[in-house]
Motif scaffolding. Structure first.
Motif, PDB file in Angstrom:
ATOM      1  N   GLU A 110       0.813  -1.219   0.000  1.00 23.94           N
ATOM      2  CA  GLU A 110       0.000   0.000   0.000  1.00 23.94           C
ATOM      3  C   GLU A 110       0.844   1.266   0.000  1.00 23.94           C
ATOM      4  OE1 GLU A 110      -3.370   0.217  -0.285  1.00 23.94           O
ATOM      5  OE2 GLU A 110      -3.166  -1.925  -0.709  1.00 23.94           O
ATOM      6  N   VAL A 111       2.162   1.124   0.223  1.00 22.69           N
ATOM      7  CA  VAL A 111       3.038   2.300   0.213  1.00 22.69           C
ATOM      8  C   VAL A 111       3.263   2.751  -1.225  1.00 22.69           C
ATOM      9  CG1 VAL A 111       5.343   3.169   0.781  1.00 22.69           C
ATOM     10  CG2 VAL A 111       4.180   1.608   2.356  1.00 22.69           C
ATOM     11  N   ARG A 112       2.959   4.006  -1.513  1.00 25.63           N
ATOM     12  CA  ARG A 112       3.055   4.496  -2.873  1.00 25.63           C
ATOM     13  C   ARG A 112       4.453   5.035  -3.216  1.00 25.63           C
ATOM     14  NH1 ARG A 112      -0.278   1.560  -3.360  1.00 25.63           N
ATOM     15  NH2 ARG A 112      -2.511   1.882  -3.604  1.00 25.63           N
ATOM     16  N   ASN A 113       5.177   5.503  -2.219  1.00 28.52           N
ATOM     17  CA  ASN A 113       6.526   6.032  -2.445  1.00 28.52           C
ATOM     18  C   ASN A 113       7.502   4.870  -2.567  1.00 28.52           C
ATOM     19  OD1 ASN A 113       9.159   7.162  -2.115  1.00 28.52           O
ATOM     20  ND2 ASN A 113       8.227   8.981  -1.176  1.00 28.52           N
ATOM     21  N   SER A 114       7.991   4.611  -3.763  1.00 31.10           N
ATOM     22  CA  SER A 114       8.825   3.432  -4.017  1.00 31.10           C
ATOM     23  C   SER A 114      10.158   3.500  -3.271  1.00 31.10           C
ATOM     24  CB  SER A 114       9.076   3.272  -5.520  1.00 31.10           C
ATOM     25  OG  SER A 114       9.742   4.415  -6.041  1.00 31.10           O
ATOM     26  N   LYS A 115      10.755   4.696  -3.159  1.00 32.66           N
ATOM     27  CA  LYS A 115      12.030   4.817  -2.456  1.00 32.66           C
ATOM     28  C   LYS A 115      11.872   4.490  -0.978  1.00 32.66           C
ATOM     29  CE  LYS A 115      14.169   8.192  -5.568  1.00 32.66           C
ATOM     30  NZ  LYS A 115      14.777   9.556  -5.687  1.00 32.66           N
TER      31      LYS A 115
END
Length: 311
Positions: A110-115
């Motif tokens: 669910e985390v959208r920030n890939s970094k």
């Protein structure tokens, strides 16, 4: 003549097929040799469970006693304690060590920030590469009643120091929680990989229908990884009685035998310390039998309830 021709033709077909797949056979050879040498060949040694084994006489000359050592173990005052401790630690490990990686993988997905997601994943994998001996050493140092970090915090907030590793009531909590910390990131890899294989169009359609994030997880993500969850659960249930010897041995003491002594540590003490080779072998064989029964029963239940199974 016809039979000879058919046999010659089938032999040529088999040789050509082996020649074609020779690279694959060479690739599998090391694993096959490993299992033959270290898993199947030692099974011959389980015969001493039915003997009064004498190392000087050898297996061929030692007298046969049937189920004498099994009966001695069943009548032992330690039988119930060993079964209870092994089963409870195994079940607690599955309850938390199996479910938390699933939750962790769902949250990562669910985390959208890939970094940010990659950083979290990298840090979660690191404990897996720490050896059991080092983990046990960290636990001993952190929980030390005199210099331990945890007791320092307890004392800072007005509590009294606790000798965690000599308190039987704390052993299972320490064992299971440290195991979850060490394996949660690594165990979540397979679930995360399954989640990435789910078609994005399903989430887009659910979002158009007004589904919340929790709704998408419940109705798309979890059903999408259901086969993976059941397969891993069956494999874990097959190891429920195979509680790791190393960490228990490094953390337990005679003061915590009540909750920490398991079948594998008892086999070590009976076999190598007390030199009761046949008795220890019978206990180990009984443990393997319980593991076999567990995986058969769980596989049938999974096939009946969900339609998925290992075989």
């Amino acid at each position: 003549m016809a039979n000879t021709a058919v046999q010659r033709k089938s032999g040529m077909w088999l040789r050509s097929k082996m020649k074609r797949n020779m690279v694959l056979y060479l690739f599998l050879a090391p694993a096959a040799i490993y299992y033959l040498l270290f898993h199947y060949a030692p099974m011959y040694g389980t015969l001493i469970a039915f003997q009064d084994y004498n190392p000087f006489k050898g297996m061929m000359s030692s007298p046969w006693v049937g189920f004498k050592h099994f009966q001695a173990f069943f009548d032992s005052i330690y039988f119930y304690r060993l079964i209870r401790n092994t089963l409870l630690i195994g079940l607690y490990t599955i309850l938390f060590g199996f479910t938390i990686p699933i939750v962790f993988a769902l949250l990562l997905h669910e985390v959208r920030n890939s970094k940010f997601r990659n950083v979290i994943q990298s840090f979660s994998y690191l404990p897996h590469f720490i050896s059991t001996v080092v983990v046990a050493g960290l636990i001993v140092n952190f929980l030390s009643p005199s210099t331990g970090f945890v007791n320092g915090i307890i004392e800072f907030f007005g509590g009294t120091r606790i000798d965690f590793l000599r308190e039987p009531s704390w052993f299972r909590t320490i064992y299971v929680s440290s195991g979850v910390w060490q394996t949660v990131g690594w165990s979540s890899i397979i679930y995360y990989a399954s989640l990435t294989g789910i078609s994005p169009s399903l989430y887009e359609a659910a979002e158009m229908d007004g589904a919340s994030r929790l709704g998408k997880i419940w109705h798309i993500s979890l059903p999408g990884i259901k086969p993976t969850i059941i397969t891993i659960l069956l494999l874990d249930l097959g190891r429920v009685m195979d509680v790791g010897f190393e960490k228990v041995f490094l953390l337990y003491s005679s003061a915590t035998y009540e909750t920490a002594d398991v079948l594998s540590t008892y086999v070590y003490r009976a076999g190598l310390v007390q030199q009761q080779y046949s008795f220890a072998s019978s206990v180990g064989l009984f443990n393997s039998f319980l593991t076999f029964v567990f995986i058969i029963v769980c596989n049938r239940l999974a096939r009946r309830l969900s339609g998925y199974s290992l075989w």
